[in-house]
Design an enzyme around this catalytic site. Structure first.
Site, PDB file in Angstrom:
ATOM      1  N   GLU A  37       0.789  -1.236   0.000  1.00  9.25           N
ATOM      2  CA  GLU A  37       0.000   0.000   0.000  1.00  9.25           C
ATOM      3  C   GLU A  37       0.825   1.294   0.000  1.00  9.25           C
ATOM      4  O   GLU A  37       0.778   2.070   0.966  1.00  9.25           O
ATOM      5  CB  GLU A  37      -0.934   0.011   1.210  1.00  9.25           C
ATOM      6  CG  GLU A  37      -1.915  -1.144   1.230  1.00  9.25           C
ATOM      7  CD  GLU A  37      -3.062  -0.928   2.218  1.00  9.25           C
ATOM      8  OE1 GLU A  37      -3.010   0.039   2.999  1.00  9.25           O
ATOM      9  OE2 GLU A  37      -4.018  -1.719   2.187  1.00  9.25           O
TER      10      GLU A  37
ATOM     11  N   GLU B  11      -5.528  -8.601   1.026  1.00  7.33           N
ATOM     12  CA  GLU B  11      -6.150  -8.310   2.335  1.00  7.33           C
ATOM     13  C   GLU B  11      -7.638  -8.086   2.132  1.00  7.33           C
ATOM     14  O   GLU B  11      -8.050  -7.422   1.170  1.00  7.33           O
ATOM     15  CB  GLU B  11      -5.587  -7.036   2.990  1.00  7.33           C
ATOM     16  CG  GLU B  11      -4.240  -7.173   3.617  1.00  7.33           C
ATOM     17  CD  GLU B  11      -3.727  -5.866   4.220  1.00  7.33           C
ATOM     18  OE1 GLU B  11      -4.526  -5.052   4.741  1.00  7.33           O
ATOM     19  OE2 GLU B  11      -2.502  -5.655   4.158  1.00  7.33           O
TER      20      GLU B  11
HETATM   21  C1  BGP Z   1      -4.268  -1.986   5.493  1.00  5.38           C
HETATM   22  C2  BGP Z   1      -2.875  -2.292   5.962  1.00  5.38           C
HETATM   23  C3  BGP Z   1      -2.786  -3.215   7.125  1.00  5.38           C
HETATM   24  C4  BGP Z   1      -3.919  -3.137   8.121  1.00  5.38           C
HETATM   25  C5  BGP Z   1      -5.277  -2.923   7.468  1.00  5.38           C
HETATM   26  C6  BGP Z   1      -6.358  -2.520   8.430  1.00  5.38           C
HETATM   27  O1  BGP Z   1      -4.316  -0.700   4.980  1.00  5.38           O
HETATM   28  O2  BGP Z   1      -2.140  -2.865   4.919  1.00  5.38           O
HETATM   29  O3  BGP Z   1      -1.527  -3.076   7.694  1.00  5.38           O
HETATM   30  O4  BGP Z   1      -3.658  -2.328   9.174  1.00  5.38           O
HETATM   31  O5  BGP Z   1      -5.238  -1.943   6.473  1.00  5.38           O
HETATM   32  O6  BGP Z   1      -6.254  -1.164   8.716  1.00  5.38           O
HETATM   33  P1  BGP Z   1      -6.460  -0.580  10.148  1.00  5.38           P
HETATM   34  O7  BGP Z   1      -5.565  -1.364  11.033  1.00  5.38           O
HETATM   35  O8  BGP Z   1      -6.100   0.860  10.063  1.00  5.38           O
HETATM   36  O9  BGP Z   1      -7.891  -0.764  10.452  1.00  5.38           O
END
Ligand code: BGP
Length: 462
Positions: A158, A367
């Site tokens: 990302e 993800e």
């Molecule tokens: C994505 C990232 C992750 C993870 C996920 C959830 O953007 O790659 O590292 O954190 O989001 O986001 P958050 O933890 O801010 O809810």
């Protein structure tokens, strides 16, 4: 038809799950320093994966998983700006990879999931050109060490989210609001991506290399011309400058044109564009949490505000880019999580179809998941039916896209276990496995873990 080798898995990131922040020769990352200095909840111990990785991988195997997406922590591998390698850190990822392979789990490795060594941040971090060489050197060490064991590599997790949060919104380190640096950091990350792909080809690595993008498929509030124009700008902002650049080797020219009117782009060199053009990735890793619903910009200043506080700040997120577009966070027909993330599984179907049609490369959903506030009880499993419902709808969207011809080769749930969520701390839980953070980091699989086991074992038939 779904591929018989489809990679059903889960995902983590080093800083968010490992802990052991000052063990095994690991040097501080910019996250350690930023969170410590600002007295914020940190990932010093995270989920203690550093000590419990064997148990975690055993749970993956017992859960029917075929793959594990994790990241290598640069601060464990390279000790200083002279490039000195830390053998203990190198060994740690050999251990993880070997444990995966022993258990029939495909390691899916991310080289950079945001934990930049602080010694590089001190030299200007991603906003300075020198970092590209340091990154390629680090990647080379990883390729040499793990190249005969790892098939799937991702250069970055990302880039957009990292750069915008750190350099523009300012809610992630380095915590500034500087558009010129935002543009530089974005560009250097994409250049480092291309230079690393070049190295990967030169080293004749087996396997494939891709990039992981925070994918926000664009939808408009209506069919008007104004909305369509805003949607194109939003697509450049959210998606194209990563995906077009990494997969097609082309930075969207209309976006460069708009930036060039106000900012200094002279740091971009002819040779950089050549490198980007000739070194494109093999696959797209798409992280999908929600679409971006877009309306035209109607005046006022740019505002970029993301809700890191959950229900306390529900409805406070705002993304307005002056002259470009506004993102809608209060669509009356939609439901949102406590952190303002819209729940919209259809967006994943459309997003995959659009990306596949446009780029024609294999796709991994690297993800996808949903966060809740959850207690992890002692006696019984967390009955997270809401998560099961969410995941089921998104998996169906993927299966429909595959039926309609898209080449999707894997799916990774965020996250393997409860872990540290950037700036949100440990209460924002995503895991299939609960972690009792107050009680020896005990692992407690949730209902969703048992449900996902059936999905993995039946190759998505349930
Ligand atoms: C994505 C990232 C992750 C993870 C996920 C959830 O953007 O790659 O590292 O954190 O989001 O986001 P958050 O933890 O801010 O809810």
């Amino acid at each position: 038809m779904i591929n018989k080798n489809f990679l059903w898995g889960t995902a983590t990131a080093s800083y968010q799950c490992e802990g052991g922040w000052n063990e095994g020769g690991r040097v501080p990352s910019l996250w350690d320093v930023y969170l410590h200095e600002n007295n914020l909840e940190n990932g010093n111990d995270a989920s203690d994966h550093y000590h419990k990785y064997k148990e975690d991988i055993r749970l993956m195997k017992e859960g029917g998983h075929k793959a594990y997406r994790f990241s290598i922590a640069w601060p464990r591998i390279i000790k200083n700006d002279k490039g000195e390698v830390n053998p203990e850190g190198v060994q740690f990822y050999h251990n993880i990879i070997d444990e995966c392979l022993k258990n029939g789990i495909e390691p899916f490795v991310t080289l950079f999931h945001w934990d930049l060594p602080q010694y590089l941040e001190d030299k200007g971090g991603w906003a300075e050109r020198e970092i590209c060489d340091a990154y390629v050197e680090y990647a080379k060490v990883c390729f040499e060490e793990y190249g005969d064991k790892v098939t799937y590599w991702s250069t970055f997790n990302e880039p957009r989210y990292y750069v915008f949060s750190g350099y523009k919104i300012g809610n992630y380190p380095p915590g500034i609001d500087d558009t010129q640096k935002t543009i530089q950091a974005s560009f250097y990350m994409m250049l480092a991506n291309a230079l690393t792909v070049k190295l990967f080809r030169e080293m004749k690595m087996k396997g494939q290399i891709g990039i992981v993008h925070s994918y926000a498929p664009i939808f408009g509030v209506d069919d008007s011309l104004e909305t369509k124009i805003a949607m194109r700008k939003a697509d450049n902002y959210f998606n194209n400058w990563i995906l077009d650049t990494a997969i097609k080797g082309e930075i969207p020219i209309d976006m460069l044109g708009m930036l060039n009117e106000k900012y200094d782009l002279s740091f971009m060199q002819e040779a950089d564009f050549e490198a980007i053009k000739h070194n494109t990735v093999d696959f797209a890793g798409l992280n999908y949490y929600a679409r971006a619903l877009i309306k035209p910009y109607t005046g006022g200043e740019s505002i970029l505000r993301i809700n890191n506080k959950g229900s306390e700040a529900k409805g406070s997120s705002k993304v307005v880019v002056k002259g470009w577009f506004e993102q809608v966070f209060d669509n009356p027909d939609s439901t949102y999580t406590e952190w303002d993330t819209e729940i919209y599984p259809q967006g994943l179907y459309h997003g995959i179809m659009r990306a596949y049609e446009k780029y024609k490369v294999p796709i991994f959903i690297t993800e996808n998941g949903v966060a809740f506030y959850e207690d992890v009880p002692n006696e019984k499993s967390v009955d997270d039916q809401g998560r099961i419902h969410f995941l089921n709808a998104h998996i169906n969207a993927i299966l429909n896209a595959i039926d309609d011809g898209a080449e999707v080769l894997g799916y990774f749930i965020w996250s393997t276990m409860d872990l540290y969520s950037w700036k949100n701390g440990h209460e924002k839980r995503y895991g299939l496995v609960g972690v009792d953070f107050d009680n020896g980091f005990e692992r407690k699989p949730k209902a969703s873990y048992y449900w996902y086991k059936k999905v993995c074992e039946s190759n998505g038939a349930t």
